[in-house]
Design an enzyme around this catalytic site. Structure first.
Site, PDB file in Angstrom:
ATOM      1  CG  ASP A  92      -1.801   1.226   1.269  1.00 23.73           C
ATOM      2  OD1 ASP A  92      -2.581   1.446   0.317  1.00 23.73           O
ATOM      3  OD2 ASP A  92      -1.706   1.984   2.258  1.00 23.73           O
ATOM      4  CG  ASP A  95      -0.455   2.035  -3.660  1.00 23.45           C
ATOM      5  OD1 ASP A  95       0.079   2.887  -2.931  1.00 23.45           O
ATOM      6  OD2 ASP A  95      -1.623   1.625  -3.467  1.00 23.45           O
ATOM      7  CG  ASP A 113      -3.991   4.319  -1.954  1.00 20.48           C
ATOM      8  OD1 ASP A 113      -3.512   3.171  -1.949  1.00 20.48           O
ATOM      9  OD2 ASP A 113      -3.691   5.174  -1.099  1.00 20.48           O
ATOM     10  CG  ASP A 117      -5.657   2.971   2.100  1.00 20.96           C
ATOM     11  OD1 ASP A 117      -5.042   1.974   1.664  1.00 20.96           O
ATOM     12  OD2 ASP A 117      -5.181   4.121   2.090  1.00 20.96           O
TER      13      ASP A 117
END
Length: 266
Positions: A92, A95, A113, A117
């Site tokens: 994460d 990216d 994103d 999350d």
């Protein structure tokens, strides 16, 4: 990692990390620790960029690993779940770094994103809730932590929309992951206690309760600060930053803060 970062700072000074802000840490997670981990990801990010790995592919793989945590935690395999959670968190972080390396930062990627999350936050806590399903009071703890996680993230997102500058605060995403991983790794060392009776892994539950309590308190504080800043701006008759031109919103931005969206993890 921390030693290598300390040597780097001693020789060349603190590297520029605008994404982390001036003070990325908090009372629960010191800033140098956050900086050291973020700094260590730059080399892998550059390597992935050279290999042509898509930032979206990293995002989806991160989500898949987080979702895989749920059945592992639900069946009591806490340390295996922690390993997947750590790997997911690293992907994460990578990216966005890869996207910046290849010049493909976009609002579409930011939306993906952000949504991923929230799903990644929920999966391990749902797994823990399933593990404690036979203990009503214990079941409420991971569910409260899930609410707290969403509360903090949403409060910060709303403040960003209205261009309200907030302090770093407690229990942002990287802190929640750190404490959750610690709970999963060290919790099995205490399978039970006399005080808690048949309740399994009370240390894990206590750490998740800390995430829930501090997160809810932090979210409430963020909401109060945002409301206070907006009430002051409204009383001064300043226009809504979402509906004004750049020139009209200047006074309001000066009153509310820098007006920059937070780059720190939510």
């Amino acid at each position: 990692m921390l030693g290598a970062y300390a040597v780097r700072v001693a020789r060349h000074g603190r590297p520029a990390m605008p994404r982390l802000g001036a003070s990325p840490g908090s009372a629960l997670l010191p800033g140098p620790v956050v900086e050291a981990f973020y700094w260590s990801f730059h080399a892998p990010a550059r390597a992935l960029a050279r290999l042509g790995v898509s930032p979206d592919a990293l995002t989806y793989l991160s989500l898949a690993l987080s979702l895989a945590c749920a059945p592992l935690l639900a069946t009591g395999r806490f340390r295996t779940g922690a390993a997947l959670l750590v790997t997911s968190a690293i992907l994460d972080a990578l990216d966005g770094m890869v996207a910046r390396e290849i010049g493909k930062v976009s609002r579409a990627g930011a939306v993906l994103d952000s949504c991923v999350d929230r799903l990644s936050d929920a999966a391990p806590l749902i797994g823990l809730a399933l593990f404690y399903r036979e203990h009503a009071a214990a079941l409420a703890v991971p569910l409260a932590a899930l609410v707290a996680s969403s509360f903090v993230s949403y409060a910060r997102a709303k403040a960003d929309i209205y261009r309200v500058s907030l302090p770093n605060g407690l229990m942002r995403r990287h802190e929640r992951i750190t404490y959750l991983v610690a709970a999963l790794v060290f919790g099995p060392a205490v399978p039970a206690t006399r005080l808690t009776g048949a309740l399994p892994f009370p240390l894990t539950l206590a750490c998740v309760a800390l995430i829930a309590f501090v997160g809810l308190a932090a979210g409430a504080r963020l909401v109060r600060r945002t409301r206070a800043a907006l009430a002051t701006a409204d009383a001064a008759g300043l226009p809504d930053p979402k509906a004004t031109s750049r020139g009209e919103g200047g006074a309001r931005r000066r009153l509310l803060g820098s007006g920059k969206a937070s780059s720190a993890p939510l």
